[in-house]
Design a protein around this motif. Structure first.
Motif, PDB file in Angstrom:
ATOM      1  N   SER A  27       0.974  -1.120  -0.107  1.00  0.00           N
ATOM      2  CA  SER A  27      -0.004  -0.002  -0.124  1.00  0.00           C
ATOM      3  C   SER A  27       0.743   1.297  -0.059  1.00  0.00           C
ATOM      4  O   SER A  27       1.864   1.426   0.445  1.00  0.00           O
ATOM      5  CB  SER A  27      -0.999  -0.081   1.314  1.00  0.00           C
ATOM      6  OG  SER A  27      -1.939  -0.847   1.086  1.00  0.00           O
ATOM      7  N   ASN A  45      -3.795   3.169  -3.537  1.00  0.00           N
ATOM      8  CA  ASN A  45      -3.669   2.408  -4.717  1.00  0.00           C
ATOM      9  C   ASN A  45      -4.448   1.078  -4.529  1.00  0.00           C
ATOM     10  O   ASN A  45      -3.986   0.040  -4.900  1.00  0.00           O
ATOM     11  CB  ASN A  45      -2.003   1.923  -4.931  1.00  0.00           C
ATOM     12  CG  ASN A  45      -1.463   1.379  -3.741  1.00  0.00           C
ATOM     13  OD1 ASN A  45      -1.877   1.635  -2.406  1.00  0.00           O
ATOM     14  ND2 ASN A  45      -0.437   0.612  -3.886  1.00  0.00           N
ATOM     15  N   LYS A  46      -5.571   1.288  -3.826  1.00  0.00           N
ATOM     16  CA  LYS A  46      -6.529  -0.224  -3.941  1.00  0.00           C
ATOM     17  C   LYS A  46      -7.631   0.191  -4.463  1.00  0.00           C
ATOM     18  O   LYS A  46      -8.690   0.610  -4.036  1.00  0.00           O
ATOM     19  CB  LYS A  46      -6.813  -0.194  -2.327  1.00  0.00           C
ATOM     20  CG  LYS A  46      -5.798  -0.578  -1.484  1.00  0.00           C
ATOM     21  CD  LYS A  46      -4.894  -2.038  -1.755  1.00  0.00           C
ATOM     22  CE  LYS A  46      -3.590  -2.248  -0.983  1.00  0.00           C
ATOM     23  NZ  LYS A  46      -3.109  -3.455  -1.247  1.00  0.00           N
ATOM     24  N   PRO A  47      -7.708   0.075  -5.928  1.00  0.00           N
ATOM     25  CA  PRO A  47      -9.069   0.217  -6.633  1.00  0.00           C
ATOM     26  C   PRO A  47     -10.180  -0.836  -6.260  1.00  0.00           C
ATOM     27  O   PRO A  47      -9.702  -2.014  -5.989  1.00  0.00           O
ATOM     28  CB  PRO A  47      -8.663   0.196  -7.910  1.00  0.00           C
ATOM     29  CG  PRO A  47      -7.463  -0.492  -8.175  1.00  0.00           C
ATOM     30  CD  PRO A  47      -6.776  -0.467  -6.968  1.00  0.00           C
ATOM     31  N   THR A  48     -11.254  -0.451  -6.042  1.00  0.00           N
ATOM     32  CA  THR A  48     -12.459  -1.135  -5.828  1.00  0.00           C
ATOM     33  C   THR A  48     -13.117  -1.487  -7.229  1.00  0.00           C
ATOM     34  O   THR A  48     -12.892  -0.931  -8.356  1.00  0.00           O
ATOM     35  CB  THR A  48     -13.639  -0.627  -5.001  1.00  0.00           C
ATOM     36  OG1 THR A  48     -14.388   0.298  -5.444  1.00  0.00           O
ATOM     37  CG2 THR A  48     -12.702  -0.248  -3.595  1.00  0.00           C
ATOM     38  N   TYR A  70     -11.850   4.243  -4.863  1.00  0.00           N
ATOM     39  CA  TYR A  70     -10.682   3.406  -4.261  1.00  0.00           C
ATOM     40  C   TYR A  70     -10.955   3.283  -2.922  1.00  0.00           C
ATOM     41  O   TYR A  70     -11.640   3.945  -2.278  1.00  0.00           O
ATOM     42  CB  TYR A  70      -9.400   4.418  -4.477  1.00  0.00           C
ATOM     43  CG  TYR A  70      -8.743   4.468  -6.002  1.00  0.00           C
ATOM     44  CD1 TYR A  70      -7.577   3.562  -6.073  1.00  0.00           C
ATOM     45  CD2 TYR A  70      -9.244   4.948  -7.028  1.00  0.00           C
ATOM     46  CE1 TYR A  70      -7.259   3.443  -7.589  1.00  0.00           C
ATOM     47  CE2 TYR A  70      -8.828   4.909  -8.227  1.00  0.00           C
ATOM     48  CZ  TYR A  70      -7.768   4.204  -8.577  1.00  0.00           C
ATOM     49  OH  TYR A  70      -7.048   4.251  -9.795  1.00  0.00           O
ATOM     50  N   ARG A 121      -8.906  11.611  -7.383  1.00  0.00           N
ATOM     51  CA  ARG A 121      -9.051  10.326  -6.773  1.00  0.00           C
ATOM     52  C   ARG A 121     -10.494  10.319  -5.795  1.00  0.00           C
ATOM     53  O   ARG A 121     -10.345  10.977  -4.743  1.00  0.00           O
ATOM     54  CB  ARG A 121      -8.059   9.651  -6.438  1.00  0.00           C
ATOM     55  CG  ARG A 121      -8.170   8.056  -5.897  1.00  0.00           C
ATOM     56  CD  ARG A 121      -6.691   7.542  -5.658  1.00  0.00           C
ATOM     57  NE  ARG A 121      -6.539   7.040  -7.201  1.00  0.00           N
ATOM     58  CZ  ARG A 121      -5.400   6.825  -7.663  1.00  0.00           C
ATOM     59  NH1 ARG A 121      -4.476   6.839  -6.796  1.00  0.00           N
ATOM     60  NH2 ARG A 121      -5.159   6.464  -8.894  1.00  0.00           N
ATOM     61  N   LEU A 123     -12.210   8.207  -2.911  1.00  0.00           N
ATOM     62  CA  LEU A 123     -11.846   7.116  -1.938  1.00  0.00           C
ATOM     63  C   LEU A 123     -13.026   7.097  -0.932  1.00  0.00           C
ATOM     64  O   LEU A 123     -13.792   7.891  -0.324  1.00  0.00           O
ATOM     65  CB  LEU A 123     -10.722   7.549  -1.044  1.00  0.00           C
ATOM     66  CG  LEU A 123      -9.449   7.924  -2.086  1.00  0.00           C
ATOM     67  CD1 LEU A 123      -9.055   9.355  -1.889  1.00  0.00           C
ATOM     68  CD2 LEU A 123      -8.420   6.951  -1.751  1.00  0.00           C
ATOM     69  N   GLU A 157      -2.848   6.433 -12.621  1.00  0.00           N
ATOM     70  CA  GLU A 157      -3.941   5.383 -12.894  1.00  0.00           C
ATOM     71  C   GLU A 157      -3.133   4.237 -13.391  1.00  0.00           C
ATOM     72  O   GLU A 157      -2.816   4.141 -14.635  1.00  0.00           O
ATOM     73  CB  GLU A 157      -4.953   6.055 -13.804  1.00  0.00           C
ATOM     74  CG  GLU A 157      -5.752   7.067 -13.205  1.00  0.00           C
ATOM     75  CD  GLU A 157      -6.992   7.615 -14.094  1.00  0.00           C
ATOM     76  OE1 GLU A 157      -7.269   6.772 -15.013  1.00  0.00           O
ATOM     77  OE2 GLU A 157      -7.471   8.825 -13.907  1.00  0.00           O
ATOM     78  N   SER A 160      -2.236  -1.570  -8.880  1.00  0.00           N
ATOM     79  CA  SER A 160      -1.974  -1.355  -7.472  1.00  0.00           C
ATOM     80  C   SER A 160      -0.477  -1.624  -7.278  1.00  0.00           C
ATOM     81  O   SER A 160       0.230  -0.552  -6.552  1.00  0.00           O
ATOM     82  CB  SER A 160      -2.667  -2.276  -6.594  1.00  0.00           C
ATOM     83  OG  SER A 160      -2.534  -2.043  -5.177  1.00  0.00           O
TER      84      SER A 160
END
Length: 188
Positions: A27, A45-48, A70, A121, A123, A157, A160
């Motif tokens: 992370s 850096n944790k896209p959903t 994210y 971004r 979040l 973009e 991760s």
């Protein structure tokens, strides 16, 4: 006991993946606040699998409606924020580092999402540490601290792990060496 900063506000925390094997594995966290009472940051850096239009009900159709949301951290999924570089917005929010803002206002979010000039971004959730908890993680060598915070990492973009590698590479020195010369930079 290791040497660690009094405050990480406005810095990046980059996980030492050889130590951290939970949500924070590989992370990169932008630290929004850190004082004697605790610390607060947003994982970058944790896209959903969610998009803005699936997360935010009644969101008008914008050029960015289908961009991913994210995971800002494992705490409070009702906490939705936007990191952006739109100083010109009516209410940009809190300036975390020069030129990068965090806002929670729906109006600011709409203004940012309607622009094709502003990097951002969105979040959901955040990372939080109680008093002394982050310092304890520094003692266990869980995090690398970087002062190099800019658009190239905050709004990158990419997948991760690429963002995590780029953050380590920008730190330089031994971190850059491991990213560039080993298959597993977590061996740092």
């Amino acid at each position: 006991m290791t040497n660690h900063p009094d405050s990480t506000r406005g810095k990046l925390l980059i996980s030492n993946s050889s130590v951290i094997q939970d949500f924070f594995h590989k992370s990169v966290v932008l630290m929004v606040d850190h004082d004697d009472d605790g610390a607060f940051g947003l994982v970058l850096n944790k896209p959903t699998d969610q998009t803005m239009e699936s997360l935010i009900k009644n969101l008008p159709d914008t050029i960015h409606s289908n961009k991913p949301v994210y995971a800002g951290g494992p705490v409070d999924n009702l906490f939705v924020s936007i990191l952006h570089n739109g100083k010109q917005t009516a209410d940009p929010g809190v300036e975390v580092v020069p030129g990068i803002y965090m806002a929670r206002s729906f109006d600011t979010m709409l203004e940012v999402l309607s622009s094709d000039q502003i990097k951002f971004r969105v979040l959901q959730g955040y990372a939080g540490w109680s008093s002394g908890q982050l310092e304890s993680e520094f003692d266990r060598l869980s995090w690398v601290v970087s002062d190099l915070v800019d658009d190239s990492i905050v709004f990158k973009e990419d997948d991760s792990e690429s963002i995590w590698r780029e953050a380590l590479r920008s730190k330089g020195g031994i971190y850059k060496y491991f990213v560039d010369h080993t298959k597993d930079p977590s061996l740092n």
